[in-house]
Design an enzyme around this catalytic site. Structure first.
Site, PDB file in Angstrom:
ATOM      1  N   LYS A 150       3.927  -3.823   8.401  1.00  0.00           N
ATOM      2  CA  LYS A 150       2.559  -3.986   7.938  1.00  0.00           C
ATOM      3  C   LYS A 150       1.727  -4.442   9.132  1.00  0.00           C
ATOM      4  O   LYS A 150       2.064  -5.422   9.800  1.00  0.00           O
ATOM      5  CB  LYS A 150       2.484  -5.038   6.837  1.00  0.00           C
ATOM      6  CG  LYS A 150       3.217  -4.687   5.557  1.00  0.00           C
ATOM      7  CD  LYS A 150       2.354  -3.833   4.652  1.00  0.00           C
ATOM      8  CE  LYS A 150       2.980  -3.655   3.278  1.00  0.00           C
ATOM      9  NZ  LYS A 150       2.119  -2.866   2.378  1.00  0.00           N
ATOM     10  N   LYS A 258       3.749   6.140  -5.508  1.00  0.00           N
ATOM     11  CA  LYS A 258       4.080   4.892  -6.187  1.00  0.00           C
ATOM     12  C   LYS A 258       3.822   5.104  -7.674  1.00  0.00           C
ATOM     13  O   LYS A 258       2.675   4.972  -8.125  1.00  0.00           O
ATOM     14  CB  LYS A 258       3.234   3.737  -5.641  1.00  0.00           C
ATOM     15  CG  LYS A 258       3.478   3.451  -4.161  1.00  0.00           C
ATOM     16  CD  LYS A 258       2.558   2.361  -3.652  1.00  0.00           C
ATOM     17  CE  LYS A 258       2.887   2.003  -2.198  1.00  0.00           C
ATOM     18  NZ  LYS A 258       1.955   1.017  -1.634  1.00  0.00           N
TER      19      LYS A 258
END
Length: 349
Positions: A150, A258
């Site tokens: 990230k 997702k």
């Protein structure tokens, strides 16, 4: 006749987890239970994995919609869940579970038989430079061959230095690197950032700029020196025509699927169909679900024709996750059929 109830559940992170949108310490979710009134001991469980601040169904009337679903579960096809992605995900999971005998068996396969594993990436959350470096070393020592970082919350030079340190030790053939910006860059400096990042032989970057800027993202995907994967860009898009328009307009190299954020399994499968038609690559990622949701996503993933690391390594994030047969061994997610599920919730509504 089918009956249903639900219960809220708060998941607590073992360690505060940082993204460019802030630091997460807990995650609210809901479990949905479905059974036939003539056989209440056999029931299916799904997770309505609300993602506050990100999901398009993060609305004040969320629980009211859950109540509507529970009252109308026997005629669920008549309830419009097109804008309630996480609830749709939970309903699909619970009904499939019940259909397969209420054993948390959503998509039976070699995976659920314990004979097949899913390769996953090692996720590195944001933190200060020293913390992130330590986490990277832990993942590499654990045997991961694909690391996802990230980025976008600390100094960009420091993030580049972390990537450079990995590349000094490992070639691309040894370690695959992915980064996720969560929309942290602006359209004005994104290309410059991507050019710098391309020096580290990255597999891809997820969502370099904020979602909703189709023209800017299309220019980036055309000019980028490294593959771009759309993530948040897909959230909230439920109309088939709009899905196809997005892929044709932006022409990304990849999309990230997702299920709890993009319309459940049925919504994700439609994205896959359009991606194939547009020659866009894709892979699956969980979205901080508990083991209930992760189990369903993993079982579904195991049925798909993919042979690259998936983003399904979030099961170990919580102190109070639901004990399950899921096991993370090195860079593999496995299902141990000899282990059992343990549910302690007793406050179904």
């Amino acid at each position: 006749m089918l009956k249903a109830s639900y219960t809220p559940y708060i998941l607590h992170f073992k360690v505060p987890s940082g993204t460019s949108r802030g630091v997460l310490t807990q995650k609210e979710t809901y479990f949905l239970k479905v059974w036939d009134e003539h056989n209440p001991d056999c029931f299916g469980i799904g997770e309505c994995a609300l993602f506050k601040g990100l999901g398009a169904d993060d609305r004040p009337d969320y629980e009211a919609m859950l109540q509507t679903v529970c009252r109308g579960i026997d005629r669920i096809d008549e309830i419009d869940l097109s804008t309630w992605s996480s609830i749709r995900f939970g309903v699909e999971t619970a009904l499939l579970d019940l259909q397969h005998g209420g054993r948390r068996m959503i998509y039976p396969s070699e995976f659920t038989a314990g004979k097949q594993a899913i390769e996953i990436n090692g996720l590195i959350w944001m933190g200060d430079k020293r913390t992130m470096a330590s986490r990277i070393d832990e993942k590499l020592a654990a045997g991961f061959s694909c690391i996802k970082l990230k980025i976008g919350a600390i100094d960009f030079d420091d993030e580049c230095e972390l990537l450079a340190a990995i590349r000094r030790r490992y070639r691309r053939e040894d370690i695959e690197l992915r980064v996720d910006a969560n929309g942290a860059f602006s359209p004005y400096d994104a290309l410059e950032h991507l050019q710098r990042l391309s020096a580290y032989d990255l597999h891809s970057i997820e969502q370099p700029i904020r979602a909703g800027q189709w023209e800017a993202m299309a220019r980036l995907c055309e000019e980028t020196p490294l593959p771009i994967a759309l993530d948040e860009e897909l959230i909230g898009i439920t109309d088939s025509t709009e899905k196809l328009a997005l892929l044709e307009t932006i022409s990304p190299q990849y999309i990230i699927l997702k299920p709890s954020l993009i319309g459940g399994f049925s919504g994700a499968e439609e994205w896959i169909e359009f991606a194939r038609n547009c020659r866009v690559g894709w892979w699956i990622t969980s979205a901080l679900e508990s083991n209930v949701g992760l189990n369903a996503i993993a079982q579904w993933t195991a049925t798909l024709p993919i042979n690259m690391p998936q983003g399904l390594g979030t099961g170990a994030l919580y102190t109070n996750n639901i004990p399950s047969p899921l096991e993370q061994i090195g860079d593999e997610l496995r299902y141990n059929p000899d282990k059992t599920w343990i549910f302690s919730m007793d406050s179904w509504k």
